[in-house]
Design a protein around this motif. Sequence first.
Motif, PDB file in Angstrom:
ATOM      1  N   ASP A  45      22.930  79.491  91.063  1.00 54.19           N
ATOM      2  CA  ASP A  45      23.132  79.734  89.633  1.00 54.19           C
ATOM      3  C   ASP A  45      22.108  80.732  89.101  1.00 54.19           C
ATOM      4  O   ASP A  45      22.437  81.634  88.327  1.00 54.19           O
ATOM      5  CB  ASP A  45      23.003  78.424  88.847  1.00 54.19           C
ATOM      6  CG  ASP A  45      24.173  77.479  89.084  1.00 54.19           C
ATOM      7  OD1 ASP A  45      25.219  77.944  89.585  1.00 54.19           O
ATOM      8  OD2 ASP A  45      24.032  76.281  88.785  1.00 54.19           O
ATOM      9  N   THR A  46      20.862  80.551  89.506  1.00 58.86           N
ATOM     10  CA  THR A  46      19.790  81.429  89.037  1.00 58.86           C
ATOM     11  C   THR A  46      20.009  82.861  89.508  1.00 58.86           C
ATOM     12  O   THR A  46      19.825  83.817  88.747  1.00 58.86           O
ATOM     13  CB  THR A  46      18.430  80.918  89.537  1.00 58.86           C
ATOM     14  OG1 THR A  46      18.225  79.583  89.061  1.00 58.86           O
ATOM     15  CG2 THR A  46      17.290  81.799  89.038  1.00 58.86           C
ATOM     16  N   GLU A  47      20.418  83.048  90.758  1.00 62.21           N
ATOM     17  CA  GLU A  47      20.663  84.387  91.287  1.00 62.21           C
ATOM     18  C   GLU A  47      21.832  85.045  90.559  1.00 62.21           C
ATOM     19  O   GLU A  47      21.794  86.249  90.263  1.00 62.21           O
ATOM     20  CB  GLU A  47      20.942  84.317  92.788  1.00 62.21           C
ATOM     21  CG  GLU A  47      19.699  83.985  93.616  1.00 62.21           C
ATOM     22  CD  GLU A  47      20.034  83.668  95.060  1.00 62.21           C
ATOM     23  OE1 GLU A  47      21.230  83.454  95.359  1.00 62.21           O
ATOM     24  OE2 GLU A  47      19.106  83.620  95.886  1.00 62.21           O
ATOM     25  N   GLU A  48      22.867  84.262  90.276  1.00 61.28           N
ATOM     26  CA  GLU A  48      23.994  84.802  89.521  1.00 61.28           C
ATOM     27  C   GLU A  48      23.554  85.271  88.141  1.00 61.28           C
ATOM     28  O   GLU A  48      23.938  86.351  87.682  1.00 61.28           O
ATOM     29  CB  GLU A  48      25.090  83.743  89.374  1.00 61.28           C
ATOM     30  CG  GLU A  48      25.980  83.580  90.584  1.00 61.28           C
ATOM     31  CD  GLU A  48      27.224  82.772  90.257  1.00 61.28           C
ATOM     32  OE1 GLU A  48      27.178  81.961  89.316  1.00 61.28           O
ATOM     33  OE2 GLU A  48      28.236  82.961  90.936  1.00 61.28           O
ATOM     34  N   LEU A  49      22.768  84.467  87.479  1.00 58.57           N
ATOM     35  CA  LEU A  49      22.298  84.830  86.148  1.00 58.57           C
ATOM     36  C   LEU A  49      21.386  86.050  86.210  1.00 58.57           C
ATOM     37  O   LEU A  49      21.484  86.954  85.374  1.00 58.57           O
ATOM     38  CB  LEU A  49      21.566  83.655  85.498  1.00 58.57           C
ATOM     39  CG  LEU A  49      21.030  83.909  84.079  1.00 58.57           C
ATOM     40  CD1 LEU A  49      22.154  84.303  83.133  1.00 58.57           C
ATOM     41  CD2 LEU A  49      20.282  82.697  83.556  1.00 58.57           C
ATOM     42  N   ASP A  50      20.489  86.096  87.188  1.00 59.92           N
ATOM     43  CA  ASP A  50      19.603  87.255  87.344  1.00 59.92           C
ATOM     44  C   ASP A  50      20.423  88.540  87.463  1.00 59.92           C
ATOM     45  O   ASP A  50      20.126  89.539  86.794  1.00 59.92           O
ATOM     46  CB  ASP A  50      18.728  87.094  88.593  1.00 59.92           C
ATOM     47  CG  ASP A  50      17.674  86.012  88.431  1.00 59.92           C
ATOM     48  OD1 ASP A  50      17.414  85.606  87.285  1.00 59.92           O
ATOM     49  OD2 ASP A  50      17.125  85.565  89.454  1.00 59.92           O
ATOM     50  N   GLN A  51      21.444  88.512  88.338  1.00 57.62           N
ATOM     51  CA  GLN A  51      22.259  89.701  88.553  1.00 57.62           C
ATOM     52  C   GLN A  51      23.040  90.069  87.295  1.00 57.62           C
ATOM     53  O   GLN A  51      23.148  91.245  86.931  1.00 57.62           O
ATOM     54  CB  GLN A  51      23.226  89.475  89.722  1.00 57.62           C
ATOM     55  CG  GLN A  51      24.006  90.714  90.139  1.00 57.62           C
ATOM     56  CD  GLN A  51      23.091  91.832  90.599  1.00 57.62           C
ATOM     57  OE1 GLN A  51      22.167  91.617  91.377  1.00 57.62           O
ATOM     58  NE2 GLN A  51      23.334  93.038  90.111  1.00 57.62           N
ATOM     59  N   TYR A  52      23.557  89.080  86.624  1.00 54.53           N
ATOM     60  CA  TYR A  52      24.325  89.320  85.396  1.00 54.53           C
ATOM     61  C   TYR A  52      23.452  89.962  84.318  1.00 54.53           C
ATOM     62  O   TYR A  52      23.869  90.930  83.657  1.00 54.53           O
ATOM     63  CB  TYR A  52      24.906  87.998  84.892  1.00 54.53           C
ATOM     64  CG  TYR A  52      25.613  88.101  83.570  1.00 54.53           C
ATOM     65  CD1 TYR A  52      26.744  88.895  83.428  1.00 54.53           C
ATOM     66  CD2 TYR A  52      25.142  87.408  82.451  1.00 54.53           C
ATOM     67  CE1 TYR A  52      27.401  88.994  82.208  1.00 54.53           C
ATOM     68  CE2 TYR A  52      25.796  87.510  81.232  1.00 54.53           C
ATOM     69  CZ  TYR A  52      26.930  88.300  81.116  1.00 54.53           C
ATOM     70  OH  TYR A  52      27.573  88.390  79.906  1.00 54.53           O
ATOM     71  N   LEU A  53      22.237  89.461  84.143  1.00 53.79           N
ATOM     72  CA  LEU A  53      21.340  90.025  83.139  1.00 53.79           C
ATOM     73  C   LEU A  53      20.997  91.480  83.455  1.00 53.79           C
ATOM     74  O   LEU A  53      20.921  92.323  82.547  1.00 53.79           O
ATOM     75  CB  LEU A  53      20.063  89.192  83.052  1.00 53.79           C
ATOM     76  CG  LEU A  53      20.213  87.771  82.492  1.00 53.79           C
ATOM     77  CD1 LEU A  53      18.897  87.008  82.611  1.00 53.79           C
ATOM     78  CD2 LEU A  53      20.688  87.798  81.043  1.00 53.79           C
ATOM     79  N   LEU A  54      20.789  91.794  84.733  1.00 57.95           N
ATOM     80  CA  LEU A  54      20.489  93.172  85.119  1.00 57.95           C
ATOM     81  C   LEU A  54      21.669  94.090  84.833  1.00 57.95           C
ATOM     82  O   LEU A  54      21.497  95.232  84.390  1.00 57.95           O
ATOM     83  CB  LEU A  54      20.104  93.247  86.596  1.00 57.95           C
ATOM     84  CG  LEU A  54      18.736  92.664  86.968  1.00 57.95           C
ATOM     85  CD1 LEU A  54      18.562  92.655  88.478  1.00 57.95           C
ATOM     86  CD2 LEU A  54      17.606  93.440  86.304  1.00 57.95           C
ATOM     87  N   GLU A  55      22.886  93.601  85.080  1.00 54.48           N
ATOM     88  CA  GLU A  55      24.072  94.418  84.830  1.00 54.48           C
ATOM     89  C   GLU A  55      24.263  94.658  83.331  1.00 54.48           C
ATOM     90  O   GLU A  55      24.608  95.773  82.911  1.00 54.48           O
ATOM     91  CB  GLU A  55      25.301  93.740  85.428  1.00 54.48           C
ATOM     92  CG  GLU A  55      25.308  93.768  86.951  1.00 54.48           C
ATOM     93  CD  GLU A  55      26.455  92.964  87.533  1.00 54.48           C
ATOM     94  OE1 GLU A  55      27.227  92.371  86.746  1.00 54.48           O
ATOM     95  OE2 GLU A  55      26.589  92.930  88.773  1.00 54.48           O
ATOM     96  N   ILE A  56      24.048  93.631  82.524  1.00 56.78           N
ATOM     97  CA  ILE A  56      24.148  93.798  81.077  1.00 56.78           C
ATOM     98  C   ILE A  56      23.099  94.792  80.582  1.00 56.78           C
ATOM     99  O   ILE A  56      23.385  95.698  79.791  1.00 56.78           O
ATOM    100  CB  ILE A  56      23.967  92.439  80.364  1.00 56.78           C
ATOM    101  CG1 ILE A  56      25.155  91.519  80.650  1.00 56.78           C
ATOM    102  CG2 ILE A  56      23.777  92.630  78.859  1.00 56.78           C
ATOM    103  CD1 ILE A  56      26.459  91.982  80.056  1.00 56.78           C
ATOM    104  N   ALA A  57      21.853  94.635  81.053  1.00 57.92           N
ATOM    105  CA  ALA A  57      20.771  95.529  80.630  1.00 57.92           C
ATOM    106  C   ALA A  57      21.065  96.969  81.045  1.00 57.92           C
ATOM    107  O   ALA A  57      20.861  97.906  80.251  1.00 57.92           O
ATOM    108  CB  ALA A  57      19.446  95.056  81.224  1.00 57.92           C
ATOM    109  N   ALA A  58      21.547  97.165  82.265  1.00 58.60           N
ATOM    110  CA  ALA A  58      21.850  98.519  82.738  1.00 58.60           C
ATOM    111  C   ALA A  58      22.891  99.179  81.846  1.00 58.60           C
ATOM    112  O   ALA A  58      22.747 100.347  81.459  1.00 58.60           O
ATOM    113  CB  ALA A  58      22.347  98.466  84.181  1.00 58.60           C
ATOM    114  N   GLY A  59      23.949  98.444  81.506  1.00 56.41           N
ATOM    115  CA  GLY A  59      24.985  99.010  80.663  1.00 56.41           C
ATOM    116  C   GLY A  59      24.474  99.425  79.299  1.00 56.41           C
ATOM    117  O   GLY A  59      24.819 100.503  78.782  1.00 56.41           O
TER     118      GLY A  59
END
Length: 250
Positions: A45-59
């Motif tokens: 769950d934590t890894e999924e959230l980490d990746q999701y936050l990075l993708e949102i920030a990048a966009g």
Amino acid sequence: MSDPLSARRPALRMPRPDKSARPLDMANPCLHGRKRRCGRPTSHDTEELDQYLLEIAAGLFVQHGYAGTSIDQIARKASASKQTLYRRYPSKEALFVAVIMDLTGSLLQAMAEISLKDPLEELRKISRMKLEFTLRPEALGIYRILISDGHRHPSLLRQVVEAIGEPFHNAFIRLLRAAEQQGQIEPGHADDTTAHLLTGMITGWPKDNCLCGETTLETSEERQAYFEHAWAFFLRAVGGKPRSPEPQPV
């Protein structure tokens, strides 16, 4: 200055979380649409959230620029709390560097796995990967940010160079020196200047054209043809002698 966007990890890309199941805030976990549960979130769950936050920030960084993006905006877009972000990244600057590290993961990992058995061929492979990466829309967006905001945030630019640009440049130097020692290139070319010239020849013109809004090397075939021409030119300049194929057993 070394090209700051050259770069580790092939990005061990985690499966993207189901974006219909927001909010994703580990302080009040609703991952995968599940109800709030007791206990700590799992590492998955934590890894999924980490990746999701990075993708949102990048966009958001690419869309609004560095100065025009705030931690609050990123948190709102991700349906997360600011505390969720600050637990992972102490500042917007740290988050921006993390976004770049995530985008450049495959290049950085390739450098970490360099073999010196055939350094000229390794140099060729990494140079080709760098051309592909440089022309990605996300990478071009990051380049624009560094051009427009880097002078206002010198510490940000310095961090990007130290985290990505310098490792990439050092890998080029390492391969050039190994190629020189193995007689694959003529003596006197394993230096900073040659590494910078190679980087500029492979990515300079395509990147500059794209940053100015021109359509350049759109297809894989066009990029491959351009790269082969540039690489052949480089080999002639340094007296390159690719390793002969090893004879196959009869």
